[in-house]
Design an enzyme around this catalytic site. Structure first.
Site, PDB file in Angstrom:
ATOM      1  N   THR A 284      -5.714   4.756  -2.033  1.00  0.00           N
ATOM      2  CA  THR A 284      -5.956   6.055  -1.405  1.00  0.00           C
ATOM      3  C   THR A 284      -4.822   7.047  -1.672  1.00  0.00           C
ATOM      4  O   THR A 284      -5.088   8.214  -1.946  1.00  0.00           O
ATOM      5  CB  THR A 284      -6.110   5.902   0.116  1.00  0.00           C
ATOM      6  OG1 THR A 284      -5.000   5.159   0.606  1.00  0.00           O
ATOM      7  CG2 THR A 284      -7.382   5.167   0.463  1.00  0.00           C
ATOM      8  N   THR A 285      -3.586   6.566  -1.594  1.00  0.00           N
ATOM      9  CA  THR A 285      -2.454   7.481  -1.792  1.00  0.00           C
ATOM     10  C   THR A 285      -2.517   8.072  -3.198  1.00  0.00           C
ATOM     11  O   THR A 285      -2.371   9.297  -3.381  1.00  0.00           O
ATOM     12  CB  THR A 285      -1.120   6.736  -1.599  1.00  0.00           C
ATOM     13  OG1 THR A 285      -1.216   5.928  -0.432  1.00  0.00           O
ATOM     14  CG2 THR A 285       0.024   7.704  -1.453  1.00  0.00           C
TER      15      THR A 285
ATOM     16  N   ASP B 209      -6.208  -4.500   2.266  1.00  0.00           N
ATOM     17  CA  ASP B 209      -6.090  -4.032   0.885  1.00  0.00           C
ATOM     18  C   ASP B 209      -6.226  -5.196  -0.087  1.00  0.00           C
ATOM     19  O   ASP B 209      -6.935  -5.100  -1.090  1.00  0.00           O
ATOM     20  CB  ASP B 209      -4.736  -3.330   0.662  1.00  0.00           C
ATOM     21  CG  ASP B 209      -4.698  -1.948   1.308  1.00  0.00           C
ATOM     22  OD1 ASP B 209      -5.599  -1.651   2.120  1.00  0.00           O
ATOM     23  OD2 ASP B 209      -3.774  -1.170   1.017  1.00  0.00           O
TER      24      ASP B 209
ATOM     25  N   ASP C 173       0.413   3.558   4.479  1.00  0.00           N
ATOM     26  CA  ASP C 173      -0.945   3.535   3.976  1.00  0.00           C
ATOM     27  C   ASP C 173      -1.522   4.950   4.008  1.00  0.00           C
ATOM     28  O   ASP C 173      -1.688   5.546   5.071  1.00  0.00           O
ATOM     29  CB  ASP C 173      -1.768   2.595   4.874  1.00  0.00           C
ATOM     30  CG  ASP C 173      -3.137   2.324   4.304  1.00  0.00           C
ATOM     31  OD1 ASP C 173      -3.213   1.519   3.367  1.00  0.00           O
ATOM     32  OD2 ASP C 173      -4.101   2.923   4.787  1.00  0.00           O
TER      33      ASP C 173
HETATM   34  P1  ADP Z   1      -2.165   3.411  -2.988  1.00  0.00           P
HETATM   35  O1  ADP Z   1      -2.552   3.885  -1.623  1.00  0.00           O
HETATM   36  O2  ADP Z   1      -2.514   4.399  -4.032  1.00  0.00           O
HETATM   37  O3  ADP Z   1      -2.637   2.018  -3.285  1.00  0.00           O
HETATM   38  P2  ADP Z   1       0.459   2.215  -2.847  1.00  0.00           P
HETATM   39  O4  ADP Z   1       1.585   2.686  -2.005  1.00  0.00           O
HETATM   40  O5  ADP Z   1      -0.208   0.941  -2.468  1.00  0.00           O
HETATM   41  O6  ADP Z   1      -0.568   3.388  -2.960  1.00  0.00           O
HETATM   42  O7  ADP Z   1       1.026   2.089  -4.326  1.00  0.00           O
HETATM   43  C1  ADP Z   1       0.221   1.715  -5.393  1.00  0.00           C
HETATM   44  C2  ADP Z   1       0.951   1.909  -6.685  1.00  0.00           C
HETATM   45  O8  ADP Z   1       2.085   1.041  -6.761  1.00  0.00           O
HETATM   46  C3  ADP Z   1       0.060   1.565  -7.858  1.00  0.00           C
HETATM   47  O9  ADP Z   1       0.234   2.539  -8.862  1.00  0.00           O
HETATM   48  C4  ADP Z   1       0.611   0.232  -8.317  1.00  0.00           C
HETATM   49  O10 ADP Z   1       0.366  -0.004  -9.682  1.00  0.00           O
HETATM   50  C5  ADP Z   1       2.075   0.390  -8.026  1.00  0.00           C
HETATM   51  N1  ADP Z   1       2.790  -0.886  -7.956  1.00  0.00           N
HETATM   52  C6  ADP Z   1       2.530  -1.930  -7.156  1.00  0.00           C
HETATM   53  N2  ADP Z   1       3.391  -2.945  -7.395  1.00  0.00           N
HETATM   54  C7  ADP Z   1       4.210  -2.526  -8.379  1.00  0.00           C
HETATM   55  C8  ADP Z   1       5.314  -3.109  -9.081  1.00  0.00           C
HETATM   56  N3  ADP Z   1       5.730  -4.329  -8.809  1.00  0.00           N
HETATM   57  N4  ADP Z   1       5.914  -2.378 -10.032  1.00  0.00           N
HETATM   58  C9  ADP Z   1       5.493  -1.127 -10.313  1.00  0.00           C
HETATM   59  N5  ADP Z   1       4.474  -0.518  -9.693  1.00  0.00           N
HETATM   60  C10 ADP Z   1       3.832  -1.198  -8.745  1.00  0.00           C
HETATM   61 MG    MG Z   2      -2.189   0.225  -2.338  1.00  0.00          MG
END
Ligand code: ADP
Ligand code: MG
Length: 541
Positions: A96-97, A392, A63
């Site tokens: 956030t990431t 989240d 996270d």
């Molecule tokens: P953040 O802190 O930005 O939410 P995450 O590690 O939760 O970072 O990753 C979020 C990203 O992962 C988003 O761009 C989301 O669209 C992408 N994502 C989530 N599930 C999938 C999936 N099944 N296939 C492709 N991308 C995905």
């Molecule tokens: Mg996320």
């Protein structure tokens, strides 16, 4: 000190100062370095980080907000990146990431332009135009959502949990998250509002994630106050009392001087009488469960048990409020004012043994406006990561229900915005055009990083991605399992609009702010004599 209109700043001896290009470049380098630390955690295939604090406690997470909260950042520009994560977390609870990576990439692209002698002011204007165009476009490509579309809401929850270890139980967790939000949402003619404060989270290690539970009611980490009380009550009529079930000793000391044993007996009888009166009042109202914010004396416990009333003492004020919202009971401060109309309802109030704790579950409430989660996981570290996943998921479902607009994830929206921005840049022209193009390239860091983290060749993927979007496939994004380009709406990788809008807004704000700085003045630390606080580009965090 002022001479004419020019302020003259006299710097203290030992003050370090960096100006112009140097200041800019070292700020950018520091900010980019911070963004790079979280890059590998992005998306479903992202890696985790193990954070170790000074006392040796560890946190395992991917996270972004949590990681940045824990690492010690000294450099002021790097600190601004940490602020971006914080702002994103406060506004949306997810994303956030991405916000941090985007800020880093905007700065990296800006550095390239600075190297080509483009003035920071021009970059600033270009970025501002691009950010406006990007958020406008996002609104246009967003898809409307019905707030009772449970299926899509569950997909939004699943997308947000994709990168968390709790993903193994994703369908189940998504189901209870959506059910929780649907239960507590408040609706009027104008809008739907969700107040996440009405969701209570309790945690207990020792069982699998799938044993996590959501109840339409309240969970108290307390057992009934007397073994003689019933251990469960069905169709419970609930009284919430702010006053103590006891006669205060101080009152006794002040008023009574006992001269012989018969007087003592009659005093004790008097106390007993007053307490029976309190219990009678409660019992006659029909109450079968009592939650009391204050103490319950031994005698009172005894009488409550005799009346088959389940009672808990010293309930926290915040829990009293949640109980009121869940059961519909009214919190009463004075026994004399209590009546049956103050009672709330729960289908079941029950003491349950969870590991080595006895907890009270108040469930089966009618139209509750507060709900509770009991999070489970094999160890405390797992439970903590489940908590972050649930946080989240609750946050994104809340946003989706409130705004009723969703966008495609997997880098689809970012790629579509990049395409639109490149076309737009041609209409702007001049040097600003270069800045808008740079903004477009920065957005592509999102699909690119998702692909890289999944172990695919990002160059090929980005070529395919661009051509898919050129052909009009707005929702084309990265399939992290196959490394192919797929329609993310069809693949159910969906997110609330507000998350990406906030990311673009705060990333471009922060990048522009950092770009504007051409002078860093750090005064010598007054204690320790440790010199400047490390803005020089080394030992940045
Ligand atoms: P953040 O802190 O930005 O939410 P995450 O590690 O939760 O970072 O990753 C979020 C990203 O992962 C988003 O761009 C989301 O669209 C992408 N994502 C989530 N599930 C999938 C999936 N099944 N296939 C492709 N991308 C995905
Ligand atoms: Mg996320």
């Amino acid at each position: 000190m002022m001479i004419g209109n020019q302020p003259i700043i006299v710097l203290k001896e030992g003050t370090k100062r960096e100006k112009g290009k140097n200041a800019q470049s070292s700020n950018i380098a520091a900010a980019v370095a911070i963004a790079d630390t979280v890059k590998s955690t992005l998306g479903p295939k992202g890696m985790d980080k193990m954070l170790v604090d000074s006392s040796g406690d560890i946190t395992i997470t991917n996270d972004g907000a949590t990681i940045l909260k824990e690492i010690e950042v000294e450099n002021p520009a790097a600190k601004m990146i940490v602020e971006v994560a914080k702002a994103q977390d406060e506004a949306c609870g997810d994303g956030t990431t991405t916000a941090v990576i985007l800020t880093g990439e905007l700065l990296k692209q800006a550095q390239d332009l600075l190297n080509q002698k483009i003035h920071p002011t021009v970059i600033n204007i270009g970025y501002k135009l691009a950010s406006k165009k990007a958020t406008d476009t996002l609104e246009k490509i967003a898809v409307p959502l019905k707030p009772d579309d449970t299926k899509t809401l569950e997909q939004i929850a699943i997308t947000s949990m994709a990168s968390k270890s709790a993903y193994s139980s994703k369908e189940y967790l998504a189901h209870i998250v959506v059910s929780a939000i649907s239960t507590i949402l408040e609706k009027d003619e104008q809008a739907i509002r969700v107040n996440l404060d009405n969701i209570q989270i309790e945690k207990k290690a020792g069982a699998g994630i799938e044993k996590t539970d959501m109840i339409k009611g309240t969970i108290l980490d307390k057992q009934r106050s007397h073994q003689g009380m019933p251990s469960f009550v069905k169709n419970a009529k609930i009284a919430l009392i702010k006053a103590a079930f006891e006669i205060k000793k101080t009152e006794v000391d002040a008023k009574i001087q006992i001269k012989d044993p018969t007087q003592l007996q009659s005093f004790l009888d008097g106390e007993e009488n007053m307490i029976t009166h309190m219990v009678d009042k409660i019992s006659k109202s029909g109450a079968t469960v009592v939650f009391c914010e204050k103490a319950i004396s031994d005698i009172a416990e005894h009488f409550l048990a005799k009346n088959k009333i389940y009672a808990i003492a010293s309930v926290k004020e915040s829990d009293m409020e949640k109980l009121a919202k869940a059961t519909g009971a009214r919190i009463v401060a004075n026994f004399n004012d209590f009546s049956s109309s103050d009672l709330g309802f729960a289908g079941l109030v029950e003491e349950r043994k969870i590991e080595d704790n006895r907890m009270t579950f108040v469930s089966g409430c009618k139209n509750p406006r507060a709900v509770s989660f009991l999070l489970r996981g094999s160890t405390d570290h797992v439970v903590d990561e489940v908590e972050r996943a649930i946080h989240d998921a609750l946050s994104v479902v809340k946003l989706a229900v409130e705004d009723q607009k969703i966008t495609a994830g997997g880098g689809a929206s970012a790629s579509e915005l990049a395409l639109v921005l490149r076309d737009y840049s041609l209409t702007v022209g001049g040097r600003e055009q270069m800045a808008i193009e740079a903004f477009a390239s920065a957005l592509e860091v999102i699909p690119k990083t998702l692909a890289e983290n999944a172990g695919f060749d990002s160059i090929n993927i980005m070529l395919e991605m661009r051509s898919a979007h050129k052909k009009g496939n707005k929702y084309a994004g990265v399939n992290v399992e196959t490394g192919k380009i797929d329609n993310m709406m069809k693949a159910h990788v969906v997110e609330p609009l507000r998350v990406s809008r906030q990311q673009i807004y705060s990333a471009s704000e922060a990048a522009r702010m950092i770009l504007k700085i051409d002078d860093v003045i750090a005064s010598k630390a007054s204690t320790g004599g440790g010199g400047p606080t490390g803005y020089e580009g080394e030992g940045m965090y």
